[in-house]
Design a protein around this motif. Structure first.
Motif, PDB file in Angstrom:
ATOM      1  N   GLN A  67     -21.740  -6.313 101.864  1.00 57.39           N
ATOM      2  CA  GLN A  67     -21.808  -4.847 101.780  1.00 57.39           C
ATOM      3  C   GLN A  67     -20.465  -4.253 101.357  1.00 57.39           C
ATOM      4  OE1 GLN A  67     -24.730  -3.359 102.174  1.00 57.39           O
ATOM      5  NE2 GLN A  67     -25.718  -5.234 102.877  1.00 57.39           N
ATOM      6  N   TYR A  68     -20.534  -3.153 100.615  1.00 57.04           N
ATOM      7  CA  TYR A  68     -19.315  -2.407 100.299  1.00 57.04           C
ATOM      8  C   TYR A  68     -18.710  -1.865 101.591  1.00 57.04           C
ATOM      9  CZ  TYR A  68     -17.961  -2.018  95.469  1.00 57.04           C
ATOM     10  OH  TYR A  68     -17.411  -2.294  94.251  1.00 57.04           O
ATOM     11  N   VAL A  69     -17.382  -1.729 101.630  1.00 57.22           N
ATOM     12  CA  VAL A  69     -16.729  -1.209 102.828  1.00 57.22           C
ATOM     13  C   VAL A  69     -17.254   0.190 103.115  1.00 57.22           C
ATOM     14  CG1 VAL A  69     -14.637  -2.611 102.535  1.00 57.22           C
ATOM     15  CG2 VAL A  69     -14.725  -0.301 101.553  1.00 57.22           C
ATOM     16  N   PRO A  70     -17.366   0.563 104.381  1.00 57.08           N
ATOM     17  CA  PRO A  70     -17.952   1.861 104.715  1.00 57.08           C
ATOM     18  C   PRO A  70     -17.115   3.054 104.254  1.00 57.08           C
ATOM     19  CG  PRO A  70     -17.169   0.736 106.693  1.00 57.08           C
ATOM     20  CD  PRO A  70     -17.042  -0.236 105.571  1.00 57.08           C
ATOM     21  N   GLU A  71     -15.830   2.836 103.977  1.00 57.13           N
ATOM     22  CA  GLU A  71     -14.972   3.939 103.538  1.00 57.13           C
ATOM     23  C   GLU A  71     -15.306   4.415 102.126  1.00 57.13           C
ATOM     24  OE1 GLU A  71     -12.113   1.189 105.912  1.00 57.13           O
ATOM     25  OE2 GLU A  71     -13.944   0.974 104.738  1.00 57.13           O
ATOM     26  N   LEU A  72     -15.994   3.589 101.350  1.00 54.39           N
ATOM     27  CA  LEU A  72     -16.382   3.943  99.983  1.00 54.39           C
ATOM     28  C   LEU A  72     -17.890   4.154  99.937  1.00 54.39           C
ATOM     29  CD1 LEU A  72     -14.274   1.366  97.935  1.00 54.39           C
ATOM     30  CD2 LEU A  72     -13.799   3.795  98.249  1.00 54.39           C
TER      31      LEU A  72
END
Length: 186
Positions: A67-72
């Motif tokens: 998964q993409y990091v939650p900040e992005l």
């Protein structure tokens, strides 16, 4: 200037800023923050943002690490390119997505500097694109325990240095700090 005919536009590539990829990355939070700022600027300037997401046997698709990091946060209208090789063009639909958007210049961010970033930069240049590496918006982890003889900071500095000298007939590679990125046509 790109060698691709009638492709005056620029796109922002966000490569592999995934949980597992950047878990131990150098300056992780700083790099992600600068990428976030670039994503917001690109959106405000109607510049295409293209997300690239890697998978392999050690990072299977749909796993937490994948998964993409939650900040992005990707907008639904922004394409995602799924890849299994270092070069984001290899065996993907990246080229067709860029052609649809008349893109001839890429602004490259993400991870890892010494793998997918380098591979994609070279892949772009040989395919006719101009490619700008964002000096302070790419990262890697410390690989010295596996025999890489230098620190992540040195890998990043080396890549920034050599890419600033990269060119080919009719196209260029350059390096620019995030604060100075210009998304306008060349």
């Amino acid at each position: 200037m790109t060698t691709l005919e009638e492709r005056p536009n620029t796109a922002l590539l966000v490569i592999d800023v995934q949980n597992q990829v950047v878990e131990h990355a150098w300056d992780r939070d700083g790099v992600i923050g600068r990428i976030n700022t670039l994503v917001e600027r690109a959106r405000a300037e109607d510049v295409p943002v293209v997300w690239v997401q890697h998978s392999d046997d050690q990072m299977p698709r749909d796993s937490d690490g994948w998964q993409y990091v939650p900040e992005l946060v990707r907008h639904e209208s922004e394409p995602v390119v799924h890849k299994r090789y270092g070069d984001s063009f290899e065996d993907t639909d990246l080229e067709s997505l860029l052609a649809e958007r008349q893109v001839g210049r890429l602004v490259v961010t993400g991870a890892q500097t010494d793998a997918c970033i380098r591979s994609t930069l070279h892949g772009a240049l040989v395919r006719g694109y101009d490619a700008t590496l964002v000096e302070d918006a790419h990262t890697t982890e410390d690989l010295r325990q596996w025999g890489v003889p230098v620190s992540p900071e040195q890998v990043i500095a080396h890549t920034n240095t050599y890419w600033s000298w990269s060119d080919a007939p009719g196209r260029t590679g350059d390096v620019t700090p995030a604060a100075e990125v210009d998304f306008g046509p060349r």
